[in-house]
Design a protein around this motif. Structure first.
Motif, mmCIF file in Angstrom:
data_model
loop_
_atom_site.group_PDB
_atom_site.id
_atom_site.type_symbol
_atom_site.label_atom_id
_atom_site.label_comp_id
_atom_site.label_asym_id
_atom_site.label_seq_id
_atom_site.Cartn_x
_atom_site.Cartn_y
_atom_site.Cartn_z
ATOM 1 N N PHE A 159 67.580 8.775 -24.521
ATOM 2 C CA PHE A 159 67.416 10.113 -23.964
ATOM 3 C C PHE A 159 68.233 10.155 -22.671
ATOM 4 N N ASP A 160 69.336 10.874 -22.727
ATOM 5 C CA ASP A 160 70.249 11.007 -21.586
ATOM 6 C C ASP A 160 69.952 12.358 -20.923
ATOM 7 N N ILE A 161 69.203 12.311 -19.805
ATOM 8 C CA ILE A 161 68.684 13.518 -19.171
ATOM 9 C C ILE A 161 69.545 13.887 -17.975
ATOM 10 N N ASP A 162 69.928 15.161 -17.905
ATOM 11 C CA ASP A 162 70.757 15.622 -16.795
ATOM 12 C C ASP A 162 70.275 16.996 -16.334
ATOM 13 N N GLN A 163 69.108 17.026 -15.743
ATOM 14 C CA GLN A 163 68.510 18.202 -15.113
ATOM 15 C C GLN A 163 68.286 19.386 -16.063
ATOM 16 N N LYS A 164 69.342 20.003 -16.588
ATOM 17 C CA LYS A 164 69.161 21.189 -17.423
ATOM 18 C C LYS A 164 69.376 20.930 -18.908
ATOM 19 N N GLU A 165 69.785 19.720 -19.259
ATOM 20 C CA GLU A 165 69.981 19.418 -20.678
ATOM 21 C C GLU A 165 69.691 17.948 -20.944
ATOM 22 N N ILE A 166 69.448 17.679 -22.227
ATOM 23 C CA ILE A 166 69.196 16.308 -22.648
ATOM 24 C C ILE A 166 69.993 16.038 -23.913
ATOM 25 N N ASN A 167 70.611 14.872 -23.976
ATOM 26 C CA ASN A 167 71.270 14.395 -25.182
ATOM 27 C C ASN A 167 70.457 13.233 -25.732
ATOM 28 N N ALA A 168 70.012 13.362 -26.969
ATOM 29 C CA ALA A 168 69.351 12.253 -27.666
ATOM 30 C C ALA A 168 70.400 11.582 -28.537
ATOM 31 N N VAL A 169 70.511 10.244 -28.437
ATOM 32 C CA VAL A 169 71.581 9.509 -29.126
ATOM 33 C C VAL A 169 70.998 8.289 -29.822
ATOM 34 N N ALA A 170 71.394 8.110 -31.081
ATOM 35 C CA ALA A 170 71.018 6.913 -31.835
ATOM 36 C C ALA A 170 72.240 6.394 -32.567
ATOM 37 N N LEU A 171 72.384 5.084 -32.672
ATOM 38 C CA LEU A 171 73.505 4.515 -33.410
ATOM 39 C C LEU A 171 73.123 3.140 -33.937
ATOM 40 N N ASP A 172 73.793 2.745 -35.026
ATOM 41 C CA ASP A 172 73.461 1.455 -35.653
ATOM 42 C C ASP A 172 74.690 0.597 -35.942
ATOM 43 N N GLY A 173 75.836 0.976 -35.413
ATOM 44 C CA GLY A 173 77.057 0.207 -35.653
ATOM 45 C C GLY A 173 77.932 0.795 -36.747
ATOM 46 N N TYR A 174 77.359 1.661 -37.574
ATOM 47 C CA TYR A 174 78.109 2.314 -38.656
ATOM 48 C C TYR A 174 78.190 3.829 -38.458
ATOM 49 N N ARG A 175 77.269 4.356 -37.658
ATOM 50 C CA ARG A 175 77.219 5.801 -37.428
ATOM 51 C C ARG A 175 76.521 6.084 -36.113
ATOM 52 N N LEU A 176 76.687 7.308 -35.657
ATOM 53 C CA LEU A 176 76.090 7.754 -34.402
ATOM 54 C C LEU A 176 75.572 9.167 -34.598
ATOM 55 N N ALA A 177 74.393 9.446 -34.050
ATOM 56 C CA ALA A 177 73.819 10.791 -34.074
ATOM 57 C C ALA A 177 73.563 11.230 -32.638
ATOM 58 N N LYS A 178 73.989 12.443 -32.312
ATOM 59 C CA LYS A 178 73.766 12.983 -30.961
ATOM 60 C C LYS A 178 73.320 14.438 -31.077
ATOM 61 N N VAL A 179 72.216 14.763 -30.431
ATOM 62 C CA VAL A 179 71.675 16.121 -30.454
ATOM 63 C C VAL A 179 71.366 16.549 -29.021
ATOM 64 N N LYS A 180 71.722 17.785 -28.705
ATOM 65 C CA LYS A 180 71.548 18.296 -27.337
ATOM 66 C C LYS A 180 70.547 19.448 -27.322
ATOM 67 N N LYS A 181 69.670 19.457 -26.318
ATOM 68 C CA LYS A 181 68.712 20.545 -26.111
ATOM 69 C C LYS A 181 68.609 20.849 -24.618
ATOM 70 N N LYS A 182 68.092 22.034 -24.321
ATOM 71 C CA LYS A 182 67.874 22.423 -22.932
ATOM 72 C C LYS A 182 66.532 21.875 -22.448
#
Length: 366
Positions: A159-182
């Protein structure tokens, strides 16, 4: 302890907190659920030391007290009493007497003194997010976490939090998922929450606009939602610098109907599971995307319409990685961003940047 409460509320509370009981318990006391009666509230709590859940319900408290009951048994037992009014009493032998519909059952309890206390977080760091957005962050990323133990930090979601938004990131070496919310927050911080905790947290969330606050200290978080509190430990270590993994530029952009691609890929991938060539070939040219898979028993080829901007590309992927990324969102159309057959594919919405899925290609042997 002596109290009366509604069976439905008690059953729901036991079901919620029982999610924190681990299947790999080495200390028998952790198989229990602590119940505490005080100030016309019954508090139920469970922990495996990594994840803790506390739930409060209204009750008619006649005598205050506490005990620890066998967690899985009591959860299943009370589930059968959801339509009853229930009286709970703890006697001098530390036995729980459950009275309902003219019946009485007796359960031997654990010593509450031996049960670990519910951790109190001392922090002024927090962020607020709606229940439905947190649930979405989890469901749209958690399938990409690593399953092996080679890099423990990747067994959680960043969970990469930056005051007004957050990026949730998961990866396993073959793929990466990133989702952003306010979000609303008073911090800029990165934390990594274990997969198991997120799975259980997600089950307790509703598709609601209600804002819940998440408090962060050095090694744990606490989710505070009205009458329920959830505490999870955080994974320690440095997460991968995910921003360096995502390409800055692309030579090819392909817009396709998500459902058409998903349906075609599910059919074509059936054959890819047979034999050694566990991949599906993507042949992108002109106004179409052709999917092909081959095995000893035959081959399948399907063509769907596409809007191509850039160079033709032929590339292959593990179809499961593409399918899981497609199923994670409800967009009508998605954009595939590519370079060469040896570079990753990035899937994004046609407008905005709420999600990004990066999938590494596989080598084609035929």
């Amino acid at each position: 302890m002596l109290l009366n409460c509604m069976g439905l509320e008690l059953s729901d509370a036991f079901l919620r907190v029982s999610k924190a009981i681990s299947n790999k318990v080495t200390n028998p006391i952790l198989e229990g659920i602590k119940i505490s009666a005080e100030d016309n509230e019954l508090t139920l709590s469970a922990t495996d030391t990594d994840l803790s859940i506390e739930k409060k319900i209204k009750a008619d408290i006649k005598v205050e007290g506490e005990t620890v009951v066998p967690g899985k048994f009591i959860t299943e037992f009370v589930k059968k009493l959801s339509n009853s009014d229930i009286e709970l009493e703890v006697n001098e032998k530390n036995q729980l007497l459950i009275r309902y519909d003219g019946n009485e059952s007796i359960i031997q309890c654990y010593n509450p003194v031996e049960y670990p206390g519910f951790k109190k977080l001392k922090t002024d760091e927090w962020f607020g997010i709606s229940q439905k957005d947190l649930k979405s962050l989890i469901s749209k990323t958690i399938f990409s976490v690593a399953m092996d133990d080679s890099r423990p930090i990747l067994k959680g979601v960043l969970f990469d939090i930056d005051q007004k938004e957050i990026n949730a990131v998961a990866l396993d070496g073959y793929r990466l998922a990133k989702v952003k919310k306010k979000v609303s927050a008073n911090i800029k911080k990165q934390i990594v929450i274990p997969t198991r905790s997120l799975n259980e947290i997600s089950k307790l969330l509703e598709e609601s606009d209600e804002i819940i606050n998440i408090y962060i200290d050095s090694n744990a978080i606490m989710i505070d939602s009205s009458d329920t509190k959830i505490i999870s430990r955080l994974l320690e270590g440095d997460f991968v610098n995910y921003k360096q993994i995502i390409p800055m530029n692309y030579e090819t952009f392909v817009i396709v109907n998500k459902t058409q691609l998903e349906d075609a890929l599910e059919r074509v991938s059936l054959l890819s599971k047979i034999g050694q060539n566990n991949f599906v070939k993507f042949d992108i040219k002109e106004s179409s995307l052709t999917l092909t898979s081959n095995s000893e028993i035959g081959n399948i080829k399907e063509k769907i319409s596409a809007v191509l901007n850039g160079k033709d590309v032929t590339i292959a992927f593990n179809p499961r990685f593409i399918l899981e990324s497609l199923k994670a969102n409800t967009e009508e159309f998605v954009k595939l961003c590519l370079n060469t057959a040896s570079n990753p594919c990035v899937i994004v919405p046609t407008e905005g940047d709420e999600f990004l899925y990066l999938i590494l290609p596989v080598r084609m042997f035929g």
